[in-house]
Enzyme design. Structure first.
Site, PDB file in Angstrom:
ATOM      1  N   TYR A  21       0.819  -1.217   0.000  1.00 27.38           N
ATOM      2  CA  TYR A  21       0.000   0.000   0.000  1.00 27.38           C
ATOM      3  C   TYR A  21       0.850   1.264   0.000  1.00 27.38           C
ATOM      4  CZ  TYR A  21      -4.128  -2.858   0.415  1.00 27.38           C
ATOM      5  OH  TYR A  21      -5.113  -3.774   0.153  1.00 27.38           O
ATOM      6  N   ARG A  72       1.332   1.827  -3.629  1.00 22.43           N
ATOM      7  CA  ARG A  72       0.103   2.339  -4.251  1.00 22.43           C
ATOM      8  C   ARG A  72      -0.110   3.808  -3.864  1.00 22.43           C
ATOM      9  NH1 ARG A  72       1.173  -1.894  -5.100  1.00 22.43           N
ATOM     10  NH2 ARG A  72       2.055  -0.818  -6.881  1.00 22.43           N
ATOM     11  N   HIS A  93     -14.900   2.081   0.036  1.00 22.35           N
ATOM     12  CA  HIS A  93     -13.809   1.132   0.287  1.00 22.35           C
ATOM     13  C   HIS A  93     -12.586   1.793   0.917  1.00 22.35           C
ATOM     14  CE1 HIS A  93     -15.580  -1.775  -2.942  1.00 22.35           C
ATOM     15  NE2 HIS A  93     -16.144  -1.914  -1.763  1.00 22.35           N
ATOM     16  N   CYS A 136      -6.032   3.878  12.627  1.00 23.02           N
ATOM     17  CA  CYS A 136      -5.345   3.352  13.806  1.00 23.02           C
ATOM     18  C   CYS A 136      -6.139   2.180  14.377  1.00 23.02           C
ATOM     19  CB  CYS A 136      -5.183   4.435  14.870  1.00 23.02           C
ATOM     20  SG  CYS A 136      -4.332   3.824  16.359  1.00 23.02           S
ATOM     21  N   THR A 148     -17.560   0.025 -13.691  1.00 27.96           N
ATOM     22  CA  THR A 148     -17.555  -1.037 -12.689  1.00 27.96           C
ATOM     23  C   THR A 148     -17.742  -2.397 -13.349  1.00 27.96           C
ATOM     24  OG1 THR A 148     -19.931  -0.977 -12.257  1.00 27.96           O
ATOM     25  CG2 THR A 148     -18.548   0.542 -11.002  1.00 27.96           C
ATOM     26  N   LEU A 173     -16.856   0.284 -20.472  1.00 26.91           N
ATOM     27  CA  LEU A 173     -16.175  -0.214 -21.667  1.00 26.91           C
ATOM     28  C   LEU A 173     -16.939  -1.374 -22.290  1.00 26.91           C
ATOM     29  CD1 LEU A 173     -12.296  -0.307 -21.056  1.00 26.91           C
ATOM     30  CD2 LEU A 173     -13.513   0.841 -22.928  1.00 26.91           C
ATOM     31  N   ALA A 184     -14.650   5.895 -20.425  1.00 25.40           N
ATOM     32  CA  ALA A 184     -15.259   6.815 -19.465  1.00 25.40           C
ATOM     33  C   ALA A 184     -14.969   8.269 -19.819  1.00 25.40           C
ATOM     34  CB  ALA A 184     -14.760   6.503 -18.053  1.00 25.40           C
TER      35      ALA A 184
END
Length: 233
Positions: A57, A60, A110, A118, A177, A203, A220
């Protein structure tokens, strides 16, 4: 169509950010950036190898700060600024491209890459630096920060608020999505049952495409500006 529409709920997925250079969550092999989803996107994976998950992460988080919003994000920000009725952009994405484009009515179901949670005090903090070195929580001081991202097996954020808005929606729009990840994949069915018109911009047809009143296929960055111009009249 816009004369009868007051309340809009928009769901965005990986397809809207892919054109900005952000990889989609998982490919056909169930991998994310060459890692098994079970290893980097579950509580069990984090418990098994927290350093691996933090490094994943961290990468990312660093990458997302180097990309820019595209025409689809900017078009939704324009809609957000000019639409006088209720509007909620529910995104499955953990990037901040909607906000950087200027949208304000955004809900990250999400979680967000640029946020840390924390595990000790359960506070959330804006975060842009690495977490791999176990930095202290700015709130309680515990070395218990984790990515503020909803993993498989965890409950998405603000579901009550999302369902309340779906109940009142006149129009539900799904953008980019796959229609494969629940509970978001079920939103179109809920919206339809509550009486909303449903539109898919993608798409290709999603797995739940048959629930939509209308499907428009394409990029999009092409479809969303066209639709926003149409809805704003």
């Amino acid at each position: 169509m816009s004369d009868s529409i007051r309340n809009i709920v928009i769901l965005t997925g990986a397809g809207i950010s892919a054109e900005s250079g952000i990889d989609t969550f998982r490919d056909g092999g169930g991998l994310w950036e060459k890692h098994r989803v079970e290893d980097v996107a579950t509580p069990e994976g984090f418990a098994r190898d927290p350093a691996l998950v933090q490094r994943f992460y961290d990468a990312r988080r660093e990458a997302v700060q180097k990309v820019e919003p595209n025409a689809a994000h900017r078009a939704l920000a324009k809609l957000d600024a000019e639409w006088e009725g209720d509007l909620l952009i529910v995104t499955q994405n953990v990037d901040d491209l909607h906000e950087r484009a200027g949208a304000k009515r955004v809900l990250h179901m999400h979680g967000e890459l640029l946020s840390a949670l924390c595990a000790s005090c359960e506070q959330r903090h804006k975060w842009s630096e690495p977490l791999v070195g176990n930095p202290a929580c700015p709130g309680c001081g515990a070395e218990a920060l984790r990515p503020d991202v909803v993993w498989f097996g965890e409950m998405p954020y603000e579901m009550d608020r999302i369902y309340d808005r779906l109940r009142r929606a006149d129009l539900f729009v799904s953008i980019g999505t796959s229609g494969a990840v629940y509970p978001a994949a079920g939103f179109v069915r809920d919206a339809r049952e509550f009486g909303a018109h449903t539109l898919e911009l993608n798409l290709q047809r999603s797995e739940g495409s048959y629930w939509f009143d209308e499907t428009r296929k394409g990029r999009a960055s092409d479809l969303v500006p066209e639709w926003v111009a149409e809805i704003l009249g």
